[in-house]
Write an enzyme that holds these catalytic residues in place. Structure first.
Site, mmCIF file in Angstrom:
data_model
loop_
_atom_site.group_PDB
_atom_site.id
_atom_site.type_symbol
_atom_site.label_atom_id
_atom_site.label_comp_id
_atom_site.label_asym_id
_atom_site.label_seq_id
_atom_site.Cartn_x
_atom_site.Cartn_y
_atom_site.Cartn_z
ATOM 1 N N HIS A 259 0.805 -1.220 0.000
ATOM 2 C CA HIS A 259 0.000 0.000 0.000
ATOM 3 C C HIS A 259 0.840 1.273 0.000
ATOM 4 O O HIS A 259 0.323 2.388 -0.132
ATOM 5 C CB HIS A 259 -0.914 -0.029 1.228
ATOM 6 C CG HIS A 259 -2.113 0.831 1.107
ATOM 7 N ND1 HIS A 259 -2.430 1.807 2.016
ATOM 8 C CD2 HIS A 259 -3.072 0.888 0.165
ATOM 9 C CE1 HIS A 259 -3.537 2.409 1.650
ATOM 10 N NE2 HIS A 259 -3.945 1.870 0.523
ATOM 11 N N LYS A 261 3.162 4.364 -1.034
ATOM 12 C CA LYS A 261 3.167 5.241 -2.210
ATOM 13 C C LYS A 261 4.390 6.153 -2.115
ATOM 14 O O LYS A 261 4.406 7.104 -1.345
ATOM 15 C CB LYS A 261 1.869 6.042 -2.266
ATOM 16 C CG LYS A 261 0.677 5.111 -2.511
ATOM 17 C CD LYS A 261 -0.645 5.749 -2.224
ATOM 18 C CE LYS A 261 -1.758 4.748 -2.488
ATOM 19 N NZ LYS A 261 -1.721 3.599 -1.537
ATOM 20 N N HIS A 490 -8.608 11.358 0.004
ATOM 21 C CA HIS A 490 -7.949 10.063 -0.045
ATOM 22 C C HIS A 490 -6.638 10.154 0.742
ATOM 23 O O HIS A 490 -5.961 9.158 0.960
ATOM 24 C CB HIS A 490 -7.686 9.656 -1.503
ATOM 25 C CG HIS A 490 -7.189 8.261 -1.633
ATOM 26 N ND1 HIS A 490 -5.870 7.959 -1.855
ATOM 27 C CD2 HIS A 490 -7.836 7.078 -1.540
ATOM 28 C CE1 HIS A 490 -5.730 6.645 -1.915
ATOM 29 N NE2 HIS A 490 -6.897 6.088 -1.727
ATOM 30 N N LYS A 492 -4.365 10.508 4.105
ATOM 31 C CA LYS A 492 -4.477 9.961 5.449
ATOM 32 C C LYS A 492 -3.573 10.780 6.356
ATOM 33 O O LYS A 492 -2.365 10.899 6.097
ATOM 34 C CB LYS A 492 -4.036 8.503 5.520
ATOM 35 C CG LYS A 492 -4.921 7.542 4.718
ATOM 36 C CD LYS A 492 -4.388 7.346 3.345
ATOM 37 C CE LYS A 492 -5.074 6.217 2.629
ATOM 38 N NZ LYS A 492 -5.720 6.615 1.381
#
Length: 545
Positions: A259, A261, A490, A492
C-alpha cells in the site's frame, strides 16, 4: 446502508468486506477468460475494486427520471477505468480479520467472476468515453502546470515541504502551492536519469504519460504487490515499454497489500524522495484531496565518504534503507546503494513505515504504531494538560476494530498516539479525546465527483454493523481553508492538536488507513506485533524544525 445518529449520516458500503488493502486473493479475479466467455470487452485496464467499477458505471450512465425504460444492457463506455487502493467492495480486505473474510469468501468468488471485464486492450485506454474525458483532463492539468512557476514553489516558504495535490473544479487560488504529478516529474525538479515508483494501484500507460516526453524512455522500476492474474495484467500493460522493470513485494501474510506510495527520483543533479497518498491512476490526481511530502534535492556525497555520512538528525537515511532492505529483493539493491551515495542530512521528517511480519523484542518498535510510539516518546515534547489535547485521525478506509474500543482503538493504538516524552506517565485509556474524520453521505453526494467518489471510501456493511460503537467518534469532512471541502479525501493524516487547534504536537501524513492490517496488532500477550501490509509515511515534529 445509512447509519443515522448524533454524529450525522454515515455511508456504509454494500461490499462483502472492507477497505483498500487487499491481497491478491482478495482482489477481483482479472482473468480475461471469464470475461471473454461472457462477451465483455471493456472495463478498467488494471486491477481495481468493485467499488470503483460500480461508481463509474453510475457516473457513465446515470439514471434519468424522464427515462421511460431502463436499458438492460449498458454500453461499454460505462465501464470506465476505475481502481485504486479503494480495493475492497466485492472482495475481502486486509483491513478485515481473517475470520470475517472467510465467511464471505465463497460469495466473493462468485461476484468476482460476475463483474470482471477482460483486459484485451490494456493500453488503448481511450476506448471509453470517460477515459477520453480523463485524457482531456490530463491535458488541462499539463497546461495549468505550465502556468505555475514550479521552481518558485519548490524554493518558496514551505519549510515543511508538505503539499496538497491540485484539484480540478475548485477556485484556482486554492491550487496555488499545490502539485500535480506532472509538476513532480517536471525537468524543473531535476534532469531525470531513472526512477522507482512504489504503489498499490497502477495504470502503466497513464503513468508513462505523466513523465515529460524527454524522460519517458528513462529506466523506470515499478514496485507492486500484484500476484497471478493481476500481476500478468500489470506486466502486459508494460509490454510496449522496454524501459520498465518490476519488483514484486513479498506478501506472505494473508490479506496484506503493498500500500506504500513513494517515488525515488535519480537526477544528474542528485536524488529526491517523494512520499504521498495517491495511486498511480488518473482519478487520484484529479478531484481528490491528497498529500505529498517532497524531499529536498539530495546531493551526491564525495567519493570515499563513510557509511554514516549524509545522515539527518531524524535518522531518515538509515530508516529509508532499512525499509527497502525489508523487501528482501535484489532488484532494490541498486536503489539502496544510490541512497547510500547521497547526502540526506537536510531531511527534517521522521520515516514511519509498516512491513509485513511478526516482530518481537526490539524489532517490535521498528514498524507500525509501535514505531510511532517510540518516536513520540523519544522526540516529542510533553504537552501541558495533555489529556485535553485530542488525537485526530483522518483516512479513506476503515478495517475491523473489534466489538468495542478496548480491543484495539482505545487500547494499544491510542497508547501509541498519546505517547509524548519519555517521562510522561501513560494516560488512562480513553482519557484523551479521539476524533475520527470520515466523509458522510452528504460529503460524497455534494463532492466534485458525486456519488462515484464513494468508490474510494470502502467501509463494508458487515464490518460497520459489528462496530456501531465506532461511529460516535466520527466527524464529517470539511476543508474550507484549502478550498477542498468538496474534494473527497484520499489523504491519510494523524495529529495531536491543542484544544483550540492553534498548535500541533505532531503531524503525520501516511498511506496507512485506520486498520490493524496497516498499523499492526499485538499478539501473544503483547510480546509480538503482527503487520500484514506495506505502508509508508512521514512524521513532522516541532523539535526537528
Amino acid at each position: 446502508m445509512l447509519q443515522e445518529g448524533a454524529h450525522g449520516r454515515w455511508t456504509v458500503s454494500s461490499s462483502d468486506e472492507s477497505t483498500e488493502e487487499n491481497s491478491d486473493s482478495e482482489k477481483p479475479s482479472t482473468s480475461s477468460l471469464l470475461g471473454a466467455a461472457r462477451g465483455r470487452t471493456s472495463g478498467p485496464q488494471y486491477p481495481c475494486s468493485e467499488a470503483r467499477k460500480a461508481a463509474h458505471k453510475r457516473k457513465a450512465s446515470p439514471l434519468k427520471i424522464s427515462d421511460k425504460k431502463f436499458a438492460t444492457e449498458r454500453p461499454s463506455s460505462e465501464k470506465q477505468r476505475t481502481s485504486q487502493e479503494g480495493l475492497g467492495w466485492c472482495l475481502s480486505s486486509s483491513d478485515e480479520e481473517p475470520e470475517d473474510q472467510e465467511k464471505h469468501a465463497h460469495k466473493e468468488t462468485l461476484k468476482e467472476e460476475d463483474c470482471d471485464a477482460p483486459k484485451e486492450h490494456p493500453l488503448n485506454l481511450c476506448k471509453d468515453d470517460q477515459l477520453s474525458e480523463n485524457r482531456k483532463a490530463e491535458e488541462c492539468d499539463e497546461t495549468s502546470s505550465e502556468a505555475q512557476d514550479t521552481w518558485d514553489l519548490l524554493n518558496g516558504g514551505n519549510p515543511f515541504r508538505f503539499f496538497l495535490t491540485k484539484v480540478r473544479g475548485i477556485e484556482q487560488s486554492y491550487n496555488s502551492g499545490a502539485l500535480h504529478i506532472k509538476d513532480i516529474l517536471s525537468p524543473l525538479f531535476g534532469t531525470l536519469l531513472s526512477s522507482a515508483q512504489f504503489n498499490y494501484c497502477i495504470d502503466v500507460g497513464w503513468l508513462v504519460r505523466q513523465y515529460p516526453q524527454e524522460f519517458r524512455k528513462k529506466p523506470l522500476l515499478i514496485v507492486h504487490g500484484e500476484k497471478r492474474e493481476s500481476k500478468a495484467e500489470l506486466l502486459a500493460q508494460a509490454r510496449p515499454y522496454e524501459n520498465i522493470s518490476f519488483c514484486q513485494a513479498k506478501l506472505d501474510i494473508a490479506f496484506g497489500t503493498h500500500h506504500t506510495k513513494m517515488m525515488l527520483l535519480l537526477y544528474e543533479e542528485g536524488l529526491r524522495v517523494v512520499i504521498h497518498t495517491s495511486n498511480l491512476i488518473a482519478e487520484d490526481w484529479h478531484q481528490k484531496t491528497q498529500g505529498i511530502w517532497l524531499s529536498p534535492l539530495y546531493p551526491r556525497l564525495p567519493q570515499g565518504a563513510t557509511g554514516s555520512a549524509g545522515e539527518s538528525e531524524t535518522n531518515f537515511k538509515t530508516d529509508l534503507i532499512s525499509y527497502l532492505v525489508a523487501y528482501n529483493s535484489p532488484t532494490l539493491k541498486e536503489w539502496i546503494d544510490l541512497i547510500q551515495e547521497h547526502d540526506l542530512s537536510e531531511t527534517r521528517v521522521y520515516l514511519l513505515g509498516s512491513t509485513p511480519g511478526r516482530y518481537q523484542g526490539s524489532d517490535k518498535e521498528k514498524w507500525g504504531h509501535l514505531r510511532l510510539r517510540k518516536l513520540l516518546k523519544e522526540h516529542a515534547s510533553s504537552v501541558p494538560a495533555q489529556e485535553s489535547w485530542p488525537v485526530v485521525g483522518q483516512f479513506s478506509s476503515i478495517g475491523s476494530m473489534g466489538a468495542d474500543g478496548s480491543k484495539w482503538l482505545c487500547s494499544e493504538f491510542q497508547e501509541s498516539l498519546v505517547a509524548a516524552g519519555s517521562s510522561v506517565a501513560t494516560l488512562l485509556k480513553c482519557d484523551v479525546p479521539i476524533h475520527l474524520v470520515y466523509p458522510t453521505v452528504n460529503n460524497v453526494r455534494q463532492s466534485l465527483e458525486g456519488y462515484p467518489a464513494g468508490g474510494s471510501l470502502p467501509y463494508s456493511i458487515q464490518t460497520a454493523q459489528k462496530q456501531l460503537w465506532l461511529h460516535s467518534y466520527f466527524h464529517k469532512w470539511s476543508a474550507e481553508i484549502s478550498g477542498r471541502s468538496h474534494a473527497i479525501p484520499h489523504i491519510k493524516t494523524y495529529m495531536r492538536p491543542s484544544p483550540d487547534f492553534q498548535k500541533v504536537a505532531w503531524f503525520l501524513v501516511t498511506s496507512a488507513n485506520l486498520s490493524k492490517a496497516a498499523w499492526g496488532a499485538l499478539e501473544k500477550n503483547g510480546t509480538q506485533l503482527m503487520i500484514r501490509s506495506y505502508e509508508l509515511g512521514v512524521l513532522f515534529l516541532p523539535s526537528a524544525f
